[in-house]
Design an enzyme around this catalytic site. Structure first.
Site, PDB file in Angstrom:
ATOM      1  N   SER A 184       7.716  24.432   3.612  1.00  0.00           N
ATOM      2  CA  SER A 184       6.707  25.177   2.861  1.00  0.00           C
ATOM      3  C   SER A 184       6.615  24.761   1.404  1.00  0.00           C
ATOM      4  CB  SER A 184       7.002  26.679   2.936  1.00  0.00           C
ATOM      5  OG  SER A 184       8.304  26.930   2.470  1.00  0.00           O
ATOM      6  N   ASP A 198       3.183  35.100  -0.761  1.00  0.00           N
ATOM      7  CA  ASP A 198       4.271  35.599   0.084  1.00  0.00           C
ATOM      8  C   ASP A 198       4.259  37.100   0.346  1.00  0.00           C
ATOM      9  OD1 ASP A 198       6.820  33.348  -1.226  1.00  0.00           O
ATOM     10  OD2 ASP A 198       5.193  33.065   0.212  1.00  0.00           O
ATOM     11  N   HIS A 208      10.447  29.290  -2.822  1.00  0.00           N
ATOM     12  CA  HIS A 208       9.021  29.222  -3.149  1.00  0.00           C
ATOM     13  C   HIS A 208       8.823  29.269  -4.650  1.00  0.00           C
ATOM     14  CE1 HIS A 208       7.472  30.697   1.050  1.00  0.00           C
ATOM     15  NE2 HIS A 208       7.795  29.433   1.042  1.00  0.00           N
TER      16      HIS A 208
END
Lengths: 189, 199
Positions: A55, A133, A95
């Site tokens: 990701s 998210d 992330h």
């Protein structure tokens, strides 16, 4: 296979066996202490993590090793790459910070002038993901500082595949540990 | 020095490893001198090393356990304490091994009754002399010997010796140790030092 070594062990007595087992145990102990020491220095419970998903491509690929720090009184900025863990989930997620929100929490009923970094709220998104998210936050709208493990300060490509292999094939882990143990037990200093 | 040729296990080592050669000779000395009619080995150095080492291992284990059990923020102070205690113990162990233990491989004591109680104490040191273009690697054996009475208060005699022999004097091409030859050599040195103090 180890007949000679076993004979030597029996011949040299109990103290010697204790010494050899100590060899092995102290290797483990020193590894553990180095890990804990690193965690204390970087102020994070997991100073080194492995990237498990894609990701964050093309910045990080699966199998990369990441080095984290978590400076205690510093604001996280938009663009920092953070590793966080949602309570209830075991897996840390890597992330990028998309938005930050500074909250002023009154202390003893008094409203403070400057917001404290530990009260920051964050929104993250993976570079390679389409959506942010919020779905992953299990009901929360924002991530809190206490969920953050650390931010990425450096990385090594591919090295993390060893950990992935050890976790996917636990027999490898036991075989490695068993082999190391055997080596430490029969090796003399 | 009596050299009993009883049935002994064959000691076979890797000829190329100086470490294994030295360890094999050190072990042979420990076996030889710990015989009931010779000395009683004093395990002080080994015990100190074991105590410090295992204490360190347990501290490390306990620290890791508490860090795993508690929240990270809560466990931080305990982890600091555990880490510092572990470092101190490891440091002590290293310093002891380097300064106090050094090259010692055997410390033995013996008490004999000869009109009065005579205490003898012997300490053996060994070191490997690495090979030079002219000489093969050698085993240097040194020993100090002390004989006293009245519980160690009055010194009767003291002696020391140091000798070196190349490893190939005791090991053959396969790496098998010649027990008799080695024990004769050691016995001769020990005997010489002890006899020279005889009244």
């Amino acid at each position: 296979m180890f007949a000679d070594e076993l004979k030597t062990l029996r011949r040299l007595g109990f103290r010697h066996v204790l010494l050899q087992v100590l060899n092995f145990a102290s290797v483990l102990a020193s590894g553990l202490m180095i890990w804990k020491g690193l965690g204390l220095l970087t102020n994070t419970e997991s100073p080194i993590v492995v990237v498990l998903s894609g990701s964050m491509e093309p910045a990080f690929y699966r199998g990369d090793l990441l080095f984290l720090v978590n400076p205690p009184d510093t604001r996280y900025q938009t663009g920092d790459i953070t590793v966080y863990k949602i309570p209830g989930q075991d897996i840390p997620i890597v992330h990028r910070v998309l938005e930050t929100h500074d909250v002023v929490k009154p202390v003893n009923g008094v409203r403070e002038k400057v917001p404290r970094p530990e009260n920051q709220l964050l929104l993250t998104k993976g570079d390679n993901n389409y959506l942010d998210d919020v779905e992953l936050y299990q009901g929360l709208d924002w991530l809190e500082r206490k969920h953050i493990v650390g931010k990425v300060r450096g990385f090594l490509p591919y090295v993390g595949y060893v950990t992935i292999a050890l976790n996917d094939f636990p027999q490898l882990k036991y075989a490695l540990l068993g082999g190391l143990g055997l080596l430490a037990l029969v090796q003399r200093e | 020095m009596p050299t009993a040729s009883e049935d002994r296990d064959v000691v076979k080592v890797n000829n190329a490893s100086l470490n294994e050669l030295k360890n094999a000779l050190d072990d042979a000395i420990k076996r030889f001198l710990s015989r009931p009619d010779l000395f009683k080995q004093i395990h002080l150095h080994t015990d100190v090393r074991l105590a410090l080492g295992w204490a360190g291992v347990f501290v490390a284990g306990a620290t890791a356990f508490y860090a795993w059990r508690l929240d990270f923020e809560q466990s931080k102070s305990l982890t600091w304490i555990g880490l510092i205690v572990y470092v101190v113990l490891t440091l002590l162990q290293t310093l002891y091994a380097y300064f106090v233990e050094g090259d010692i491989i055997f410390v033995g004591k013996r008490k004999t009754f000869d009109k009065r109680i005579v205490t003898e104490r012997i300490t053996l040191y060994s070191r490997t002399k690495p090979s030079t273009p002219e000489n093969p690697p050698a085993y240097t054996l040194s020993l100090t010997y002390r004989r006293s009475t009245s519980g160690g208060k009055s010194l009767l005699g003291r002696g020391q010796a140091s000798e070196a022999r190349p490893y190939n004097a005791f090991f053959d091409e396969q790496g098998v140790l010649d027990h008799d030859r080695f024990e004769t050599w050691v016995g001769e040195i020990v005997g010489r030092v002890m006899e020279s103090e005889a009244e």
